[in-house]
Design a protein around this motif. Structure first.
Motif, PDB file in Angstrom:
ATOM      1  N   GLU A 173      97.925  22.630  40.495  1.00 56.96           N
ATOM      2  CA  GLU A 173      96.739  22.892  40.555  1.00 56.96           C
ATOM      3  C   GLU A 173      96.500  24.332  40.617  1.00 56.96           C
ATOM      4  OE1 GLU A 173      94.093  20.768  43.585  1.00 56.96           O
ATOM      5  OE2 GLU A 173      94.902  19.267  43.234  1.00 56.96           O
ATOM      6  N   ARG A 174      95.381  25.043  40.385  1.00 58.14           N
ATOM      7  CA  ARG A 174      95.832  26.524  40.364  1.00 58.14           C
ATOM      8  C   ARG A 174      94.778  27.087  40.711  1.00 58.14           C
ATOM      9  NH1 ARG A 174      95.245  24.886  35.430  1.00 58.14           N
ATOM     10  NH2 ARG A 174      94.329  25.704  34.154  1.00 58.14           N
ATOM     11  N   ASP A 175      94.301  28.474  41.145  1.00 54.52           N
ATOM     12  CA  ASP A 175      93.005  29.591  41.081  1.00 54.52           C
ATOM     13  C   ASP A 175      91.874  28.857  39.958  1.00 54.52           C
ATOM     14  OD1 ASP A 175      93.902  29.881  43.509  1.00 54.52           O
ATOM     15  OD2 ASP A 175      93.903  32.550  43.081  1.00 54.52           O
ATOM     16  N   GLY A 176      90.932  28.262  40.346  1.00 55.40           N
ATOM     17  CA  GLY A 176      89.766  28.468  38.727  1.00 55.40           C
ATOM     18  C   GLY A 176      90.086  26.884  37.875  1.00 55.40           C
ATOM     19  N   GLY A 177      91.344  26.691  38.154  1.00 60.53           N
ATOM     20  CA  GLY A 177      91.506  25.243  37.642  1.00 60.53           C
ATOM     21  C   GLY A 177      92.866  24.432  37.910  1.00 60.53           C
ATOM     22  N   VAL A 178      92.505  22.577  37.114  1.00 59.53           N
ATOM     23  CA  VAL A 178      93.731  22.133  37.019  1.00 59.53           C
ATOM     24  C   VAL A 178      94.410  21.927  35.329  1.00 59.53           C
ATOM     25  CG1 VAL A 178      94.238  20.283  37.860  1.00 59.53           C
ATOM     26  CG2 VAL A 178      92.423  21.082  38.509  1.00 59.53           C
ATOM     27  N   THR A 179      95.981  21.399  35.607  1.00 60.23           N
ATOM     28  CA  THR A 179      96.670  20.934  34.439  1.00 60.23           C
ATOM     29  C   THR A 179      96.277  19.830  34.470  1.00 60.23           C
ATOM     30  OG1 THR A 179      97.685  23.119  33.564  1.00 60.23           O
ATOM     31  CG2 THR A 179      98.236  21.978  32.622  1.00 60.23           C
ATOM     32  N   PHE A 180      96.424  18.653  32.856  1.00 62.16           N
ATOM     33  CA  PHE A 180      96.385  17.861  33.716  1.00 62.16           C
ATOM     34  C   PHE A 180      97.670  16.676  31.875  1.00 62.16           C
ATOM     35  CE2 PHE A 180      92.710  17.698  35.386  1.00 62.16           C
ATOM     36  CZ  PHE A 180      92.363  16.661  36.929  1.00 62.16           C
ATOM     37  N   SER A 227     107.698  19.013  27.387  1.00 61.07           N
ATOM     38  CA  SER A 227     107.568  18.344  25.883  1.00 61.07           C
ATOM     39  C   SER A 227     106.159  17.998  25.255  1.00 61.07           C
ATOM     40  CB  SER A 227     108.216  17.005  26.203  1.00 61.07           C
ATOM     41  OG  SER A 227     107.508  16.009  26.668  1.00 61.07           O
ATOM     42  N   SER A 228     105.425  18.826  26.196  1.00 60.47           N
ATOM     43  CA  SER A 228     103.568  18.698  25.212  1.00 60.47           C
ATOM     44  C   SER A 228     104.106  19.505  23.983  1.00 60.47           C
ATOM     45  CB  SER A 228     102.827  19.629  26.460  1.00 60.47           C
ATOM     46  OG  SER A 228     101.193  20.034  25.821  1.00 60.47           O
ATOM     47  N   THR A 229     103.731  19.200  23.200  1.00 58.73           N
ATOM     48  CA  THR A 229     103.501  20.150  22.262  1.00 58.73           C
ATOM     49  C   THR A 229     102.163  20.535  21.519  1.00 58.73           C
ATOM     50  OG1 THR A 229     102.149  17.536  20.670  1.00 58.73           O
ATOM     51  CG2 THR A 229     104.550  18.030  20.461  1.00 58.73           C
ATOM     52  N   ARG A 230     101.211  20.359  22.845  1.00 62.81           N
ATOM     53  CA  ARG A 230      99.644  21.737  22.070  1.00 62.81           C
ATOM     54  C   ARG A 230      98.872  21.087  24.032  1.00 62.81           C
ATOM     55  NH1 ARG A 230      94.597  20.720  20.170  1.00 62.81           N
ATOM     56  NH2 ARG A 230      94.373  17.956  19.991  1.00 62.81           N
ATOM     57  N   SER A 231      97.871  22.139  23.912  1.00 63.99           N
ATOM     58  CA  SER A 231      96.848  21.984  25.038  1.00 63.99           C
ATOM     59  C   SER A 231      96.053  22.355  24.509  1.00 63.99           C
ATOM     60  CB  SER A 231      97.425  22.585  26.136  1.00 63.99           C
ATOM     61  OG  SER A 231      97.630  23.868  26.188  1.00 63.99           O
ATOM     62  N   PHE A 267      89.641  22.925  32.937  1.00 69.90           N
ATOM     63  CA  PHE A 267      91.162  22.273  32.701  1.00 69.90           C
ATOM     64  C   PHE A 267      91.562  22.083  31.837  1.00 69.90           C
ATOM     65  CE2 PHE A 267      87.052  19.904  35.350  1.00 69.90           C
ATOM     66  CZ  PHE A 267      87.507  19.637  36.815  1.00 69.90           C
ATOM     67  N   GLU A 268      92.957  22.182  31.431  1.00 72.87           N
ATOM     68  CA  GLU A 268      93.699  21.748  30.870  1.00 72.87           C
ATOM     69  C   GLU A 268      94.168  20.471  30.548  1.00 72.87           C
ATOM     70  OE1 GLU A 268      97.863  24.830  29.189  1.00 72.87           O
ATOM     71  OE2 GLU A 268      96.998  24.206  31.572  1.00 72.87           O
ATOM     72  N   TYR A 269      94.412  19.900  29.217  1.00 73.84           N
ATOM     73  CA  TYR A 269      95.076  19.181  29.437  1.00 73.84           C
ATOM     74  C   TYR A 269      96.245  19.477  28.231  1.00 73.84           C
ATOM     75  CZ  TYR A 269      90.637  17.316  30.882  1.00 73.84           C
ATOM     76  OH  TYR A 269      89.665  17.091  31.808  1.00 73.84           O
ATOM     77  N   LEU A 270      97.248  18.680  28.948  1.00 69.49           N
ATOM     78  CA  LEU A 270      98.694  18.166  27.892  1.00 69.49           C
ATOM     79  C   LEU A 270      98.851  17.495  26.987  1.00 69.49           C
ATOM     80  CD1 LEU A 270     101.318  19.237  30.684  1.00 69.49           C
ATOM     81  CD2 LEU A 270      99.927  20.858  29.199  1.00 69.49           C
ATOM     82  N   ALA A 271      99.222  17.605  25.387  1.00 67.83           N
ATOM     83  CA  ALA A 271      98.888  16.565  25.133  1.00 67.83           C
ATOM     84  C   ALA A 271     100.483  16.218  23.677  1.00 67.83           C
ATOM     85  CB  ALA A 271      98.093  16.781  23.205  1.00 67.83           C
ATOM     86  N   TYR A 272     100.921  15.402  23.416  1.00 68.03           N
ATOM     87  CA  TYR A 272     102.285  15.159  23.133  1.00 68.03           C
ATOM     88  C   TYR A 272     102.383  14.108  21.638  1.00 68.03           C
ATOM     89  CZ  TYR A 272     102.567  15.576  27.723  1.00 68.03           C
ATOM     90  OH  TYR A 272     102.830  16.158  29.525  1.00 68.03           O
ATOM     91  N   ASP A 273     103.536  13.838  21.512  1.00 69.89           N
ATOM     92  CA  ASP A 273     103.788  13.646  19.485  1.00 69.89           C
ATOM     93  C   ASP A 273     103.435  11.967  20.027  1.00 69.89           C
ATOM     94  OD1 ASP A 273     105.951  13.064  21.160  1.00 69.89           O
ATOM     95  OD2 ASP A 273     107.632  13.751  19.476  1.00 69.89           O
ATOM     96  N   THR A 274     103.085  11.066  21.610  1.00 75.81           N
ATOM     97  CA  THR A 274     102.826  10.074  21.616  1.00 75.81           C
ATOM     98  C   THR A 274     101.670   9.801  22.057  1.00 75.81           C
ATOM     99  OG1 THR A 274     103.716  10.291  23.514  1.00 75.81           O
ATOM    100  CG2 THR A 274     105.643   9.555  22.296  1.00 75.81           C
ATOM    101  N   LEU A 306      94.059  11.340  19.166  1.00 74.86           N
ATOM    102  CA  LEU A 306      92.702  11.450  19.169  1.00 74.86           C
ATOM    103  C   LEU A 306      91.894  11.236  20.445  1.00 74.86           C
ATOM    104  CD1 LEU A 306      91.768  13.461  15.604  1.00 74.86           C
ATOM    105  CD2 LEU A 306      92.183  14.436  17.722  1.00 74.86           C
ATOM    106  N   VAL A 307      91.870   9.959  20.586  1.00 75.60           N
ATOM    107  CA  VAL A 307      91.019   8.834  21.434  1.00 75.60           C
ATOM    108  C   VAL A 307      91.292   9.631  22.760  1.00 75.60           C
ATOM    109  CG1 VAL A 307      91.101   6.498  22.642  1.00 75.60           C
ATOM    110  CG2 VAL A 307      91.688   6.692  20.089  1.00 75.60           C
ATOM    111  N   GLU A 308      92.695  10.253  23.327  1.00 75.33           N
ATOM    112  CA  GLU A 308      92.840  10.260  24.555  1.00 75.33           C
ATOM    113  C   GLU A 308      92.339  11.520  24.593  1.00 75.33           C
ATOM    114  OE1 GLU A 308      96.139   8.621  23.914  1.00 75.33           O
ATOM    115  OE2 GLU A 308      95.490   9.022  22.416  1.00 75.33           O
ATOM    116  N   GLU A 309      92.138  12.246  24.092  1.00 78.49           N
ATOM    117  CA  GLU A 309      91.391  14.134  23.634  1.00 78.49           C
ATOM    118  C   GLU A 309      89.884  13.545  23.324  1.00 78.49           C
ATOM    119  OE1 GLU A 309      92.758  17.173  20.957  1.00 78.49           O
ATOM    120  OE2 GLU A 309      95.221  15.639  21.631  1.00 78.49           O
ATOM    121  N   ASP A 310      88.939  12.737  22.996  1.00 79.62           N
ATOM    122  CA  ASP A 310      87.953  12.858  22.746  1.00 79.62           C
ATOM    123  C   ASP A 310      87.661  12.746  22.024  1.00 79.62           C
ATOM    124  OD1 ASP A 310      85.777  11.437  24.090  1.00 79.62           O
ATOM    125  OD2 ASP A 310      84.865  12.697  25.051  1.00 79.62           O
ATOM    126  N   GLU A 311      87.755  12.763  21.012  1.00 82.01           N
ATOM    127  CA  GLU A 311      87.800  13.999  19.586  1.00 82.01           C
ATOM    128  C   GLU A 311      87.784  12.124  19.081  1.00 82.01           C
ATOM    129  OE1 GLU A 311      86.601  16.915  18.961  1.00 82.01           O
ATOM    130  OE2 GLU A 311      87.375  17.845  21.324  1.00 82.01           O
TER     131      GLU A 311
END
Length: 622
Positions: A169-176, A40-44, A73-80, A83-88
């Motif tokens: 987890e994948r080669d060269g990266g992680v998704t959170f 249900s992620s809206t963007r990453s 590192f990839e981050y999944l963001a939601y409608d919930t 920007l605080v979680e994104e450190d923006e």
């Protein structure tokens, strides 16, 4: 497993317990604390994280080692999430509800709250926080809990933000996933007063009971984690992270003691043999044309095979130090931290396609004799060099003793190397969040779960087993709300602890049922609009379509109430159909006919009403 004299070994252990709080919003923003499905992620977005120096210009060793593995590192963001979680966006003030729950916990642990809560940054660059640090704040100090083996001091209570959820987890990266990042979390650290595995488990159980007594902590897998610090007199302090099950704690302590005992014995033998670690070398030419799939795969891709001679290590690299884990596994864990798949060593070769002739050639290439061992890594050239150097460093440590380190808990109670122990250089002040005054007089100590059990028995007449199930259960707050609203306590307890369990065993997705669903069904029964016998069918209907109201689910399940005359008609039909049995057995036929009558009514009528009518009809014909 061997029985150990823990007093004689000088066992010292302490706990760090991390518990998510069930607050409405996160610690530094107004986002909800609800869990989301990654789909249900809206963007990453992606980030790369690097260590920074403390205000004193120091680099933390654990963070430095983490940074040596370059990862995206990839981050999944939601409608919930925001920007605080994104450190923006700068963090907001410490959440008031979270502060109040933390103060309640401090009261239960007999702790002294600090006057002001100051937020600090704790360096974390494993990707679990978008900012590269975790925010944490000291709330209280100097508490104590009681165990059957004596008191255990509670050193500190911190309020901090939960990390992001690791999704893939994948080669060269992680998704959170950012849904968990920022959820309020308390960290409770005991003093090193624990001197047996059993006491470690009892202390953790006691703290867990106190936490649940607040009614304000999250429940379920991953919402509470225990870290265990273990050492013995001649060993070293080891922090074991990520113990999720209380019943694992004593086993983990026992197995860590066993690991350290075995490593001390290995150290003694290595010193007796005057063991040493040689220089790292490239031995790729030894394996030209090898049949080993791992090695040939690395070489055909332009990689290399690196080796280190371990003089005097023969037979000890393969020695078991925990079930199915050996000194070689420790070396391999360090190699894996630098991107390698692991190591091969001569205590286990020839194997994996490596021949006797190749082992002999390998020994000759590095100058290893029959008393020596050799470890090798096959990977791309850079990884092979870094990985074998890490394995060599760990082998050198085996001669010196037991390293202080952070280890991860495995499901079987064993542990694996994660990173060095963090130091003070990872902590520095958070300048974006002002300190807040703490006033413990604003909160009241909640009733303990042990006290609730006694009250449920005396006040509501629940038996001891059911009272304990309800008090310690996830839906205890709902039970209390239900009885406050006039629901019969025995009925409410049975629905929450028995009916839901039975439905779950029948693969009904009761996890989607909200407190409002369950409370509405209870009120229908209490008001006489639904027979108790129909509750399971109505809940199953709601689980299939949670958008329905309880009343609509009753209609959907075909359980709209029937009049007493309809009940009598159905009962009369059952009795007439079994007239011969009634004439022969009289009231003895009641039990069998009751089940048939209830089946005919399909939960539309209350069992007591059906029972009364059936007795009357049998008595007429007996």
């Amino acid at each position: 497993m061997a029985a150990y004299d823990y007093d004689g070994l000088g066992l010292v252990a302490g706990l760090e317990i991390h518990q998510q709080l069930d607050t409405a919003t996160k610690l530094f923003c107004r986002c909800p604390t609800e869990e989301r499905d990654p789909d249900s992620s809206t963007r990453s977005f992606t980030r790369y994280l690097h260590p920074t120096k403390s205000e004193l210009g120091e680099l933390d060793e654990a963070a430095l080692e983490e940074s040596r593995v370059e990862r995206e590192f990839e981050y999944l963001a939601y409608d919930t999430t925001c920007l605080v979680e994104e450190d923006e966006e700068p963090p907001h003030r410490l959440d008031r509800e979270a502060r109040e729950v933390a103060l309640q916990i401090a009261t239960l642990l007999d702790m002294e709250p600090v006057d002001q809560a100051h937020v600090m940054r704790k360096l974390v660059i494993d990707g679990s926080n978008t900012s590269g640090f975790q925010r944490t704040s000291l709330v209280a100090q100097d508490g104590e809990i009681e165990t059957s083996d004596g008191p255990v001091g509670v050193e500190d209570l911190l309020l901090e933000e939960e990390s992001a959820q690791r999704v893939e987890e994948r080669d060269g990266g992680v998704t959170f996933s950012l849904d968990r990042l920022g959820v309020p979390l308390v960290e409770i650290g005991t003093r090193p007063d624990i001197d047996s595995p059993a006491q470690a488990r009892e202390a953790a159980e006691t703290i867990g009971m106190l936490l649940r007594s607040t009614g304000a902590v999250k429940r379920g897998l991953g919402t509470i984690r225990q870290d265990v610090n273990v050492s013995i007199a001649e060993g070293a302090r080891v922090e074991i992270k990520g113990v999720q099950a209380l019943d694992q704690i004593d086993e983990i302590v026992r197995r860590e003691v066993g690991r350290q005992v075995e490593l001390l014995e290995i150290r003694a033998e290595l010193r007796e043999r005057d063991a040493s670690v040689g220089d790292v070398r490239d031995v790729s030419d030894v394996f030209e044309g090898t049949d080993s799939g791992v090695i040939s795969g690395a070489l055909s891709g332009g990689g290399a095979v690196t080796a280190v001679p371990l003089y005097g290590f023969d037979g000890l690299v393969g020695r078991e130090i925990q079930p199915d884990r050996r000194l070689g596994t420790e070396l391999s864990d360090h190699a894996k931290r630098h991107g390698a798949g692991g190591i091969f060593h001569t205590d286990e070769l020839p194997a994996y396609g490596v021949t006797d002739e190749e082992v002999d050639a390998l020994r000759e290439a590095v100058g290893a004799g029959p008393e020596d061992a050799v470890a090798i890594v096959a990977a791309d050239a850079e990884t092979a060099e870094l990985a074998i150097e890490a394995a060599a460093e760990r082998a050198q440590t085996a001669i010196e003793g037991i390293p202080e380190e952070t280890r991860g808990a495995n499901d079987d109670g064993t542990t694996r190397y994660l990173r060095p122990l963090p130091g003070a250089a990872r902590m520095y002040p958070e300048t974006d969040v002002p300190p807040v005054e703490l006033d413990p007089s604003e909160v009241e100590a909640p009733e303990l779960l042990t006290e609730k059990v006694e009250r449920y028995q005396s006040m509501f007449g629940l038996d001891a087993g059911l009272a304990e199930q309800v008090a310690y259960g996830r839906r205890m707050p709902l039970f209390e709300r239900a009885v406050d609203e006039g629901i019969d306590a025995t009925f409410a307890a049975g629905l929450l602890e028995s009916t839901l369990t039975e439905l779950r065993r029948d693969d009904v997705g009761v996890g989607v049922l909200t407190d409002e669903h369950l409370l509405a069904v209870m009120h229908l029964v209490e008001g006489g609009d639904l027979a108790k016998e129909g509750v399971g069918d109505v809940l199953a209907t709601l689980a299939t379509d949670p958008s329905l109201t309880a009343e609509e689910a009753v209609e959907e399940a075909g359980l709209s109430g029937v009049s007493e005359s309809d009940v009598r008609d159905a009962v009369v039909e059952v009795v007439e159909r079994n007239a011969a049995q009634v004439e022969d057995e009289g009231m003895a036929a009641f039990s069998g006919l009751m089940g048939e009558a209830m089946g005919a009514l399909r939960g539309k009528a209350d069992g007591e009403v059906v029972s009364d009518v059936l007795r009357e009809e049998i008595q007429k014909r007996a």
